[in-house]
Enzyme design. Structure first.
Site, PDB file in Angstrom:
ATOM      1  CE  LYS A 193      -3.498   2.509   2.577  1.00 42.45           C
ATOM      2  NZ  LYS A 193      -4.538   2.427   3.609  1.00 42.45           N
ATOM      3  CE  LYS A 254      -5.810   1.766  -0.509  1.00 49.52           C
ATOM      4  NZ  LYS A 254      -6.297   1.742   0.838  1.00 49.52           N
TER       5      LYS A 254
HETATM    6  C1  PBG Z   1      -7.300   3.417   5.268  1.00 48.49           C
HETATM    7  C2  PBG Z   1      -7.655   3.130   3.879  1.00 48.49           C
HETATM    8  C3  PBG Z   1      -7.401   3.918   2.747  1.00 48.49           C
HETATM    9  C4  PBG Z   1      -8.090   3.346   1.691  1.00 48.49           C
HETATM   10  C5  PBG Z   1      -8.678   2.187   2.182  1.00 48.49           C
HETATM   11  N1  PBG Z   1      -8.392   2.067   3.548  1.00 48.49           N
HETATM   12  C6  PBG Z   1      -6.581   5.053   2.416  1.00 48.49           C
HETATM   13  C7  PBG Z   1      -5.899   5.958   3.238  1.00 48.49           C
HETATM   14  O1  PBG Z   1      -4.733   5.731   3.575  1.00 48.49           O
HETATM   15  O2  PBG Z   1      -6.537   6.981   3.538  1.00 48.49           O
HETATM   16  C8  PBG Z   1      -8.140   3.936   0.311  1.00 48.49           C
HETATM   17  C9  PBG Z   1      -9.182   3.509  -0.572  1.00 48.49           C
HETATM   18  C10 PBG Z   1      -9.497   4.394  -1.710  1.00 48.49           C
HETATM   19  O3  PBG Z   1      -8.924   5.473  -1.935  1.00 48.49           O
HETATM   20  O4  PBG Z   1     -10.398   4.005  -2.443  1.00 48.49           O
HETATM   21  N2  PBG Z   1      -6.373   3.086   5.986  1.00 48.49           N
END
Ligand code: PBG
Length: 335
Positions: A193, A254
Site C-alpha cells: 500500500k 494499492k
Molecule cells: C485506510 C484506507 C485507505 C483506503 C482504504 N483504507 C486510504 C488511506 O490511507 O486513507 C483507500 C481507498 C481508496 O482510496 O479508495 N487506511
C-alpha cells in the site's frame, strides 16, 4: 517469397479478437466497497464516486440486496463510527453491521472488512500516537488492530483486511484469530500500500483524512511514516514477502494503475497466493470525471473502466476491488 506476417488478420472482427484475447475479466473477480456510517439520517452520495454512497445502517442492507440482484456478492466493508477517540476504541458499530449482514444474507455474500483506525481517531492517523503526537506507535496500534479484527471475525466477517501498514500486524492477527477458534477467517493484507494522492475521495467517504495540527493532538500531516514511498519498489516486495510469511491468505497492491509494475513483479515473485488490487477512489473518480466532461466519447465511462480492470488482471491480479463492481455485469457484457 515468404508470406508476410499479418497481425491484422486476428484483429479483423469482434469474434477473432475474442478468440485471440489472453486476458478476460469476469464479474466474479470484482469486489464492491461499501461504507456504513453511524448516526447518518439519509444516505449520501460520495463526491467523485458515481453510484457509491455513505450508507445508513438501513440502506446498507438494501444496497446489498440490490447488488446481489446485479450479480455482485463480494464486498469490502468500511464501518465509520461517530465517536472519534485517541485510544480505547470501540469496534461495536462495525461489528453490529457485520452481524446484521450475516443474519440477513447468510452465505450468499462474501464479506471482507477493512481493519484500520483512521476513521476512529480524532487525528485521522491509522494508529495510536505517542504523547506529543509526533509518532504512530507500532505495538499499541497492532494491539488495537488485533482487537478490531477478532471482533469483526466473531461478528461473522469472512475476511479481515488490515490497511494500516504497521509492522507485524498480519502475524499478530493470524495468531489471535487461530487462538480464538477463528481459523477459517481469511486474512487479506494491504501488503503493498503506497503513500498515494489517489485516496482523496475515499477520505471524504470514510471521514478519515489525516487532520494534522488542526486536530490539536497530532503533529503528523500525512501517512508517509507507514505507507510505502511511491519510488520504493523494494519496500513493496519486502512488505509483501513479510506479510506472506506471517500468514496472509491474499495479498494486495494499492493503488492499481500507477503501480502496475509492482503488481506484475510481486504477483510473479509470490506466485503461491492470490493477488488483489485496489482500484482506489481517485483512479475511479478520474474516469468518472472524464466521462462527465464528455471526454470519453459516446461509450462513456464503462469501456474505460473495463480497460482499466483488464490491465489490472493482465498485470497479475485475480481479485479487483473497485467502486464499479456493481456495474460489472453490465459493463463486461455478461449475464
Ligand atoms: C485506510 C484506507 C485507505 C483506503 C482504504 N483504507 C486510504 C488511506 O490511507 O486513507 C483507500 C481507498 C481508496 O482510496 O479508495 N487506511
Amino acid at each position: 517469397m515468404s508470406a508476410s506476417l499479418s497481425l491484422r488478420r486476428l484483429r479483423q472482427s469482434r469474434l477473432t479478437r475474442e478468440l485471440a484475447r489472453g486476458t478476460r475479466v469476469l464479474p466474479e473477480q470484482l469486489v464492491q466497497p461499501l461504507f456504513v456510517v453511524e448516526g447518518l439520517r439519509d444516505r449520501e452520495p460520495v463526491p467523485g464516486l458515481t453510484g457509491v454512497y455513505r450508507d445508513t445502517e438501513k440502506t446498507l442492507l438494501t444496497q446489498i440486496e440490490n447488488d446481489l440482484e446485479r450479480g455482485v456478492s463480494k464486498f469490502l466493508l468500511f464501518g465509520v463510527q461517530a465517536s472519534k477517540r485517541r485510544e480505547a476504541f470501540d469496534y461495536g458499530f462495525a461489528a453490529r453491521q457485520i452481524a446484521e449482514v450475516r443474519r440477513q444474507f447468510g452465505d450468499s455474500v462474501f464479506l471482507s472488512v477493512d481493519v484500520c483506525l483512521c476513521s476512529s481517531t480524532e487525528h485521522g492517523q491509522c494508529g495510536v500516537l505517542n504523547a506529543d503526537g509526533s509518532r504512530v506507535l507500532n505495538r499499541e496500534t497492532v494491539d488495537e488492530l488485533v482487537r478490531a479484527a477478532v471482533t469483526y471475525a466473531q461478528a461473522g466477517a469472512d475476511c479481515v483486511a488490515p490497511s494500516d501498514m504497521m509492522d507485524g500486524r498480519i502475524g499478530a492477527i493470524r495468531a489471535a484469530l487461530d487462538a480464538g477458534g477463528l481459523e477459517q477467517t481469511l486474512l487479506m493484507s494491504y501488503a503493498a500500500k503506497f503513500h498515494s494522492r489517489f485516496y482523496g475521495p475515499f477520505r471524504a467517504a470514510a471521514d478519515s483524512a489525516p487532520k494534522g495540527l488542526e486536530s490539536g493532538v497530532s503533529q503528523l500531516q500525512d501517512r508517509a511514516t507507514y505507507q510505502i514511498d511511491p519510488g520504493n519498489a523494494r519496500d513493496a516486495l519486502a512488505s509483501a514477502r513479510r506479510d506472506a510469511a506471517e500468514g496472509a491468505d491474499i495479498l494486495m497492491v494499492k493503488p492499481g494503475l500507477p503501480y502496475l509494475d509492482i503488481l506484475q513483479t510481486l504477483s510473479r515473485e509470490i506466485a503461491d497466493r492470490p493477488w488483489a488490487v485496489y482500484e482506489v477512489s481517485g483512479e475511479y473518480a478520474a474516469i468518472e470525471l472524464m466521462a462527465g466532461e464528455g471526454l470519453l466519447g459516446a461509450g462513456g465511462a464503462g469501456p474505460a473502466h473495463v480497460e482499466a480492470w483488464t490491465s489490472l488482471v493482465r498485470a497479475g491480479a485475480q481479485i479487483v476491488i473497485t467502486y464499479g463492481a456493481r456495474n460489472g455485469r453490465e459493463w463486461l457484457g455478461r449475464k
